[in-house]
Design a protein around this motif. Structure first.
Motif, PDB file in Angstrom:
ATOM      1  N   LEU A 163       0.834  -1.187   0.000  1.00 23.09           N
ATOM      2  CA  LEU A 163       0.000   0.000   0.000  1.00 23.09           C
ATOM      3  C   LEU A 163       0.874   1.244   0.000  1.00 23.09           C
ATOM      4  O   LEU A 163       1.800   1.353   0.809  1.00 23.09           O
ATOM      5  CB  LEU A 163      -0.905   0.034   1.232  1.00 23.09           C
ATOM      6  N   MET A 164       0.583   2.179  -0.882  1.00 19.87           N
ATOM      7  CA  MET A 164       1.221   3.481  -0.775  1.00 19.87           C
ATOM      8  C   MET A 164       0.769   4.148   0.524  1.00 19.87           C
ATOM      9  O   MET A 164      -0.196   3.717   1.140  1.00 19.87           O
ATOM     10  CB  MET A 164       0.886   4.317  -2.007  1.00 19.87           C
ATOM     11  N   PRO A 165       1.475   5.198   0.992  1.00 22.14           N
ATOM     12  CA  PRO A 165       1.265   5.700   2.355  1.00 22.14           C
ATOM     13  C   PRO A 165      -0.192   5.992   2.702  1.00 22.14           C
ATOM     14  O   PRO A 165      -0.934   6.580   1.898  1.00 22.14           O
ATOM     15  CB  PRO A 165       2.091   6.988   2.384  1.00 22.14           C
ATOM     16  N   VAL A 166      -0.577   5.590   3.917  1.00 20.18           N
ATOM     17  CA  VAL A 166      -1.934   5.859   4.402  1.00 20.18           C
ATOM     18  C   VAL A 166      -1.922   6.686   5.685  1.00 20.18           C
ATOM     19  O   VAL A 166      -2.975   6.936   6.264  1.00 20.18           O
ATOM     20  CB  VAL A 166      -2.723   4.550   4.634  1.00 20.18           C
ATOM     21  N   ALA A 167      -0.738   7.119   6.144  1.00 15.85           N
ATOM     22  CA  ALA A 167      -0.688   8.030   7.293  1.00 15.85           C
ATOM     23  C   ALA A 167      -1.392   9.328   6.902  1.00 15.85           C
ATOM     24  O   ALA A 167      -1.272   9.809   5.771  1.00 15.85           O
ATOM     25  CB  ALA A 167       0.761   8.304   7.685  1.00 15.85           C
ATOM     26  N   ALA A 168      -2.145   9.913   7.837  1.00 15.59           N
ATOM     27  CA  ALA A 168      -3.031  11.039   7.532  1.00 15.59           C
ATOM     28  C   ALA A 168      -2.281  12.196   6.872  1.00 15.59           C
ATOM     29  O   ALA A 168      -1.240  12.639   7.358  1.00 15.59           O
ATOM     30  CB  ALA A 168      -3.719  11.510   8.803  1.00 15.59           C
ATOM     31  N   PHE A 169      -2.835  12.676   5.767  1.00 15.07           N
ATOM     32  CA  PHE A 169      -2.267  13.785   5.011  1.00 15.07           C
ATOM     33  C   PHE A 169      -3.366  14.796   4.714  1.00 15.07           C
ATOM     34  O   PHE A 169      -4.559  14.507   4.888  1.00 15.07           O
ATOM     35  CB  PHE A 169      -1.594  13.284   3.722  1.00 15.07           C
ATOM     36  N   PRO A 170      -3.001  16.005   4.257  1.00 13.85           N
ATOM     37  CA  PRO A 170      -4.017  17.052   4.075  1.00 13.85           C
ATOM     38  C   PRO A 170      -5.006  16.731   2.956  1.00 13.85           C
ATOM     39  O   PRO A 170      -4.642  16.147   1.929  1.00 13.85           O
ATOM     40  CB  PRO A 170      -3.180  18.284   3.710  1.00 13.85           C
ATOM     41  N   GLY A 171      -6.255  17.139   3.151  1.00 16.48           N
ATOM     42  CA  GLY A 171      -7.273  17.010   2.116  1.00 16.48           C
ATOM     43  C   GLY A 171      -7.823  15.603   1.989  1.00 16.48           C
ATOM     44  O   GLY A 171      -7.607  14.724   2.832  1.00 16.48           O
ATOM     45  N   ARG A 172      -8.522  15.379   0.872  1.00 12.98           N
ATOM     46  CA  ARG A 172      -9.154  14.082   0.645  1.00 12.98           C
ATOM     47  C   ARG A 172      -8.248  13.126  -0.108  1.00 12.98           C
ATOM     48  O   ARG A 172      -8.192  11.943   0.189  1.00 12.98           O
ATOM     49  CB  ARG A 172     -10.447  14.279  -0.152  1.00 12.98           C
ATOM     50  N   HIS A 173      -7.577  13.633  -1.147  1.00 13.07           N
ATOM     51  CA  HIS A 173      -6.780  12.749  -1.982  1.00 13.07           C
ATOM     52  C   HIS A 173      -5.367  13.293  -2.179  1.00 13.07           C
ATOM     53  O   HIS A 173      -5.131  14.490  -2.122  1.00 13.07           O
ATOM     54  CB  HIS A 173      -7.445  12.515  -3.342  1.00 13.07           C
TER      55      HIS A 173
END
Length: 593
Positions: free
Chosen positions: A133-143
């Motif tokens: 899986l490419m990163p799933v740590a919380a990042f800004p926005g939806r996508h």
């Protein structure tokens, strides 16, 4: 019921935990030593944030969930309550694995972990054994791609949050698939990065191409390293992940005698031994240094003990051979011997040789006695090599289908651990472009200008898709309805066959350095012969290529124009055959239209 809250803020004079989504209730925290603050109180609705020295409250650096995004309050999560059913899972070792890289937000129209679950049976049928899986740590926005994550312990909420990730891992294990996660410790994104407000997580002693470097070796770095080590333990234990891909480890600047990478390797090994499930750490490294995956302190190499590393030189040599592109860093791989070297002898074309792109010698030789070939993960396509092209075009978008199939055969019969990028296996019609969802106009514009400048420097012309445009992520989302039709179905069957042969034919497990690769003229193109034990791959490269080769073995599988004419193997242009047994040698080569 009281809940304990802790925060590392060694330079703070006062800290409050603010409870509730609106942060209306403040509870003072007390110092408890080592720069840590603590308070125990009723959690109310489970939302909380920290106010440091009277500043506006910010999320917990170790937040497990950000329901309203990376700028809002954190939420408590008890991972021990996940409903796991994988008690019999025993894992997938790196040796013999086949990896499939995917981006949760564009793998399906649902853009969620549950959407990925719907297509896990496709991956089982394909024949891969690991989902990365490419990163799933919380990042800004939806996508977004996920490499600008800022809450490294939280799972991106639009994907399905912590419970959604647990469901995906559990479902994958039920189907015999291991799950790795791409993690980014060399930098954090610029939007929502509040770590510096609580402690010296970053340093100006080192720099990265993406901004401030993590403080791994300066004052206060003990707790920063613990932040990373505890994060790795969380993914491997709380989420039952089988491995991690470590982004750009060459940018983890660390001058300590005991490097962080060694500590990470030891931690993963300890968890694997304790659980009976192999835990794999694979590094992305630009250094071409086999010490990354050499055993700890082995043979004087000072090995770092990681289990695998990406081998981008294999990609580059294959890409140049298949496409003829030689701009930018591809220039080095126009060398006629590049392809043969990376398919037989070493994953590093630059193993101490001069790199024209870098203007210096680069890399180090690989000793197969210390680092076997399966420790190197190789690919035809990755998120980097597709998404960092100006239009996000895939390999099959610029070359004939037969040549793409030829490339797949060279990769999947190589001594390296192969990795596919989502949609590659059926020649997806969709591009995969760079997309973001930043609220800050200045940041969005900076990204636009930066990518346009980078593409110009590499000689790529044409319009660059706007990363902030919703249409960019829509265009990059796989269209599963095309899988069973026409050339898509043909290519998918080819990938399935090659992955099956990789498991079944003993010759394809020939150790590193014991194969042989020959390139020679054939008609208006060339004939590539790869010998791997008793298995040969014979391929004609070029739209006017063609060859006739005396055949003493049997054709196992083929793609394109391939015939057995009474013991003569006849290949047309951009065609490939896998042969079990040895042909008598190339002869009577003739062009094909």
């Amino acid at each position: 019921m009281s809940h304990p809250y802790r925060l590392w803020a060694p330079e703070a004079d006062r800290v409050e935990v603010r409870l509730g989504a609106d942060g209306a209730t403040g509870v003072p925290m007390a110092p408890v030593g080592g720069g840590w603050w603590q308070a125990s109180t009723d959690p109310l609705d489970g939302r909380y944030a920290f106010a440091i020295d009277g500043r506006p409250p910010v999320p917990d650096p170790r937040s497990r969930r950000q329901p309203d995004g990376v700028h809002a309050a954190s939420a408590l999560v008890d991972t021990s309550t996940f409903d796991w059913t994988d008690q019999g899972w025993r894992g997938v070792p790196l040796e013999g694995a086949a990896v499939y890289e995917l981006h949760v937000g564009t793998f399906t129209p649902q853009r969620t972990f549950d959407g990925v679950v719907e297509y896990l049976d496709h991956l089982v049928d394909l024949g891969v054994s690991v989902v990365e899986l490419m990163p799933v740590a919380a990042f800004p926005g939806r996508h977004g791609w996920g490499y600008d994550g800022v809450c490294l312990y939280a799972v991106h909420e639009p994907y399905g949050g912590p419970v959604g990730l647990a469901r995906l891992v559990d479902a994958a294990h039920a189907r015999g698939l291991a799950v790795w996660l791409d993690v980014v410790y060399n930098h954090l994104g610029p939007s929502g990065n509040y770590l510096s407000q609580s402690g010296p997580y970053f340093t100006d002693r080192h720099h990265t191409p993406w901004g401030e470097a993590l403080n791994l070796d300066g004052p206060g770095s003990d707790e920063v390293r613990a932040y990373v080590l505890d994060n790795v333990a969380m993914w491997l234990e709380d989420y039952h992940l089988d491995g991690l891909r470590l982004d750009a480890v060459h940018a983890l600047h660390d001058e300590r005698a005991l490097p962080l990478l060694e500590e990470l390797a030891e931690l993963a090994d300890e968890i694997g031994e304790r659980s009976g499930i192999p835990r794999t750490l694979v590094a992305e490294s630009d250094r071409n240094d086999p010490a990354t995956v050499a055993p700890l302190a082995s043979g004087g190499l000072g090995g770092q003990g990681l289990h695998g590393q990406w081998a981008d030189d294999v990609h580059h040599a294959l890409h140049v051979a298949l496409t003829g592109e030689t701009q930018g860093y591809f220039a080095d791989f126009a060398d006629p011997g590049a392809l043969a070297k990376v398919l037989a002898d070493t994953p590093f074309f630059h193993d101490g040789t001069f790199s024209t792109f870098r203007g210096r010698r680069h890399g180090r030789p690989v000793d197969p006695e210390v680092t076997p070939g399966w420790r190197f993960v190789a690919s035809l396509q990755t998120h980097d090599q597709v998404g960092n092209r100006a239009a996000g075009d895939r390999l099959v978008h610029g070359i004939p289908l037969g040549r793409a199939a030829l490339g797949a055969a060279l990769l999947l019969t190589s001594p390296w651990t192969p990795m596919l990028f989502m949609g590659e296996e059926w020649g997806a019609s969709t591009p995969w472009q760079y997309f973001t969802d930043h609220a800050e106009d200045w940041l969005a514009q900076s990204i636009r200008e930066g990518r346009e400048r980078e593409f110009a420097e590499h000689g790529w012309a044409g319009e660059v898709p706007d990363p902030q445009d919703e249409g960019t992520v829509e265009a990059s989302t796989l269209r599963w309805e095309e899988v069973g039709h026409g050339d898509h179905a043909r290519l998918l069957d080819w990938y399935r066959t090659l992955l099956r042969l990789r498991r079944e034919l003993p010759g394809l497990s020939t150790p590193l350095g014991q194969g042989e690769v020959l390139r020679e003229p054939a008609g208006g193109g060339e004939l590539i012969t790869v010998r791997r034990g008793s298995v040969l791959v014979l391929a004609t490269l070029g739209e006017r290529a063609g060859a006739t080769v005396p055949l003493s073995g049997g054709i196992v599988t083929s793609f394109g124009s391939v015939e057995d004419r009474e013991g003569q193997l006849v290949l047309g242009a951009d065609s490939v055959a896998v042969v079990h047994g040895e042909p008598e040698g190339a002869a009577g080569q003739e062009g094909r239209g």
